[in-house]
Design an enzyme around this catalytic site. Structure first.
Site, PDB file in Angstrom:
ATOM      1  N   TYR A 167      37.932  36.984  36.808  1.00 46.89           N
ATOM      2  CA  TYR A 167      37.748  36.941  35.358  1.00 46.89           C
ATOM      3  C   TYR A 167      37.228  35.558  34.950  1.00 46.89           C
ATOM      4  CZ  TYR A 167      40.498  41.242  34.226  1.00 46.89           C
ATOM      5  OH  TYR A 167      40.968  42.511  34.092  1.00 46.89           O
ATOM      6  N   GLU A 181      49.352  50.496  29.266  1.00 51.51           N
ATOM      7  CA  GLU A 181      48.994  50.130  30.645  1.00 51.51           C
ATOM      8  C   GLU A 181      49.654  51.159  31.562  1.00 51.51           C
ATOM      9  OE1 GLU A 181      48.996  45.880  31.555  1.00 51.51           O
ATOM     10  OE2 GLU A 181      50.166  46.355  33.340  1.00 51.51           O
TER      11      GLU A 181
HETATM   12  C1  3EB Z   1      44.064  43.617  33.499  1.00 48.30           C
HETATM   13  O1  3EB Z   1      43.463  44.470  34.127  1.00 48.30           O
HETATM   14  C2  3EB Z   1      45.261  44.082  32.718  1.00 48.30           C
HETATM   15  O2  3EB Z   1      48.538  39.577  35.725  1.00 48.30           O
HETATM   16  O3  3EB Z   1      49.544  40.627  37.335  1.00 48.30           O
HETATM   17  C3  3EB Z   1      47.359  44.333  34.837  1.00 48.30           C
HETATM   18  C4  3EB Z   1      48.091  44.278  36.035  1.00 48.30           C
HETATM   19  C5  3EB Z   1      47.150  43.179  34.117  1.00 48.30           C
HETATM   20  C6  3EB Z   1      48.582  43.048  36.502  1.00 48.30           C
HETATM   21  C7  3EB Z   1      48.856  40.620  36.310  1.00 48.30           C
HETATM   22  C8  3EB Z   1      47.645  41.965  34.597  1.00 48.30           C
HETATM   23  C9  3EB Z   1      48.353  41.899  35.779  1.00 48.30           C
HETATM   24  O4  3EB Z   1      43.694  42.431  33.478  1.00 48.30           O
HETATM   25  C10 3EB Z   1      46.425  43.202  32.818  1.00 48.30           C
END
Ligand code: 3EB
Length: 368
Positions: free
Chosen positions: A235, A356
């Site tokens: 990201y 989620e």
């Molecule tokens: C995402 O896809 C959503 O920081 O461990 C989903 C699963 C998300 C785990 C983490 C964050 C985490 O970014 C957020």
């Protein structure tokens, strides 16, 4: 392996009241019996009556919502997660192994293990002067260090629960602080993160300690990414000083098949949140993301039977109770939503995310 971190099964066997299992175990360790994990949602009321008989095979019992009676059961690990269940009847998440289980505790990490995997739980209270990145870094260092030294060197799945996930702490959102500390801990031990990161979830509670649950194995898992999404560990910095350290899914091979752990999955395409304010569309987008991962498994592992989306075990975190109805309707109209589902209230790591979904699938090998 470090003797301080290796488990003494003989002592633990008697501590569990199962010395006969311990004798059986030494005979088996030369020709190991396949260690099959089974994860189920069981009605809490049924479990209390019927669960005793295979207690030596229970790794963990997880209750969602405070005030659960989980800790009274006392077999394997009993874990209370402070994310209230939104649906009835109350369910317990029960992790069982076909192989005998022992319990231990190493530096405040509670552990339940077989010859192949360990389930762990570390809870750290946050003191008033601390910042979450420091708390998360220290907790992760302890877990990573335990795994390396115990021989259960490969993290397969992690869950992170802590209060105030979207609140600022000294000028930085607590989720971003968490990501920073976790990233520091992983990078202290590994040059390259992509091959070793486990599937994970991070969900905000309304109170309680910083809590990390994990599954680790002696054999590595296979990390999988989602073609619809940029890897979380890539990201861009608009989401925080260090990107989130997790894989979209982890595939864990055993001698009898495979366990697929799909990380917390949300309405994100590329790296961008989709469908602000619309819980129904967020569910549909999230399910497309999960489908994409299941399809990828089929392509990459032709030796596995195709996955039926409905055969998974889903956990759904909903930010606002008022959205529960729309979330259920959207999910239960989809193939994925026909299996067992646990709904719990929890906050996502981005304020615009309303829901989620995570899942686990057991995959069988193609018959020869
Ligand atoms: C995402 O896809 C959503 O920081 O461990 C989903 C699963 C998300 C785990 C983490 C964050 C985490 O970014 C957020």
């Amino acid at each position: 392996m470090d003797s301080q971190f290796s488990h003494k099964k003989s002592d633990e066997g008697s501590a569990l009241g199962a010395p006969t299992e311990w004798k059986g175990y030494s005979a088996l360790s030369s020709s190991p019996r396949p260690d099959v994990l089974r994860i189920r949602y069981v009605q809490a009321s049924d479990f209390l009556q019927a669960g005793e008989s295979d207690a030596p095979h229970i790794l963990a019992i997880i209750g969602h919502g405070s005030g659960n009676s989980v800790s009274a059961i006392g077999k394997g690990l009993s874990i209370d997660v402070n994310l209230p269940q939104l649906s009835q009847p109350p369910l317990l998440e029960v992790w069982r192994s076909s192989a005998p289980v022992w319990c231990d505790q190493v530096q405040d990490i509670r552990l339940a293990f077989t010859d192949e995997v360990v389930f762990g739980c570390l809870e750290v209270p946050e003191s008033s002067g601390s910042v979450l990145d420091d708390v998360a870094r220290a907790a992760y260092e302890r877990i990573i260090n335990y795994c390396a030294r115990s021989g259960y060197a490969h993290l397969l799945r992690m869950w992170n629960y802590f209060p105030g996930i979207n609140q600022e702490q000294q000028g930085l959102e607590r989720y971003r602080r968490f990501c920073l500390g976790r990233h520091q801990a992983f990078s202290n031990y590994h040059k390259e993160l992509a091959p070793i990161l486990p599937a994970a979830s991070a969900v905000g509670t309304h109170g309680g300690p910083f809590q990390v649950l994990f599954l680790a194995g002696k054999q590595p898992g296979i990390p999988l990414e989602n073609p619809r999404q940029i890897s979380a560990y890539e990201y861009p910095p608009i989401y925080g000083p260090k990107s989130p350290s997790f894989a979209r899914a982890t595939l864990h091979r055993t001698s009898t098949g495979c366990q697929l752990f799909v990380a917390g999955t949300a309405s994100i395409v590329g790296h961008t949140t989709q469908h602000h304010g619309d819980p129904t569309k967020q569910v549909v987008e999230t399910l497309s993301n999960i489908d994409a991962i299941l399809n990828r498994v089929c392509c990459e592992c032709p030796e596995l039977l195709p996955t039926e989306p409905s055969e998974g075990l889903l956990k759904v975190f909903v930010r606002n109770q008022a959205d529960l109805h729309s979330v259920r309707e959207a999910l239960e109209g989809h193939e994925c939503g026909r299996g067992p589902i646990l709904y719990a209230r929890g906050e996502m790591c981005r304020e615009a995310l309303l829901v989620e979904i995570e899942g686990m699938w057991h995959l069988s090998l193609m018959p020869h």
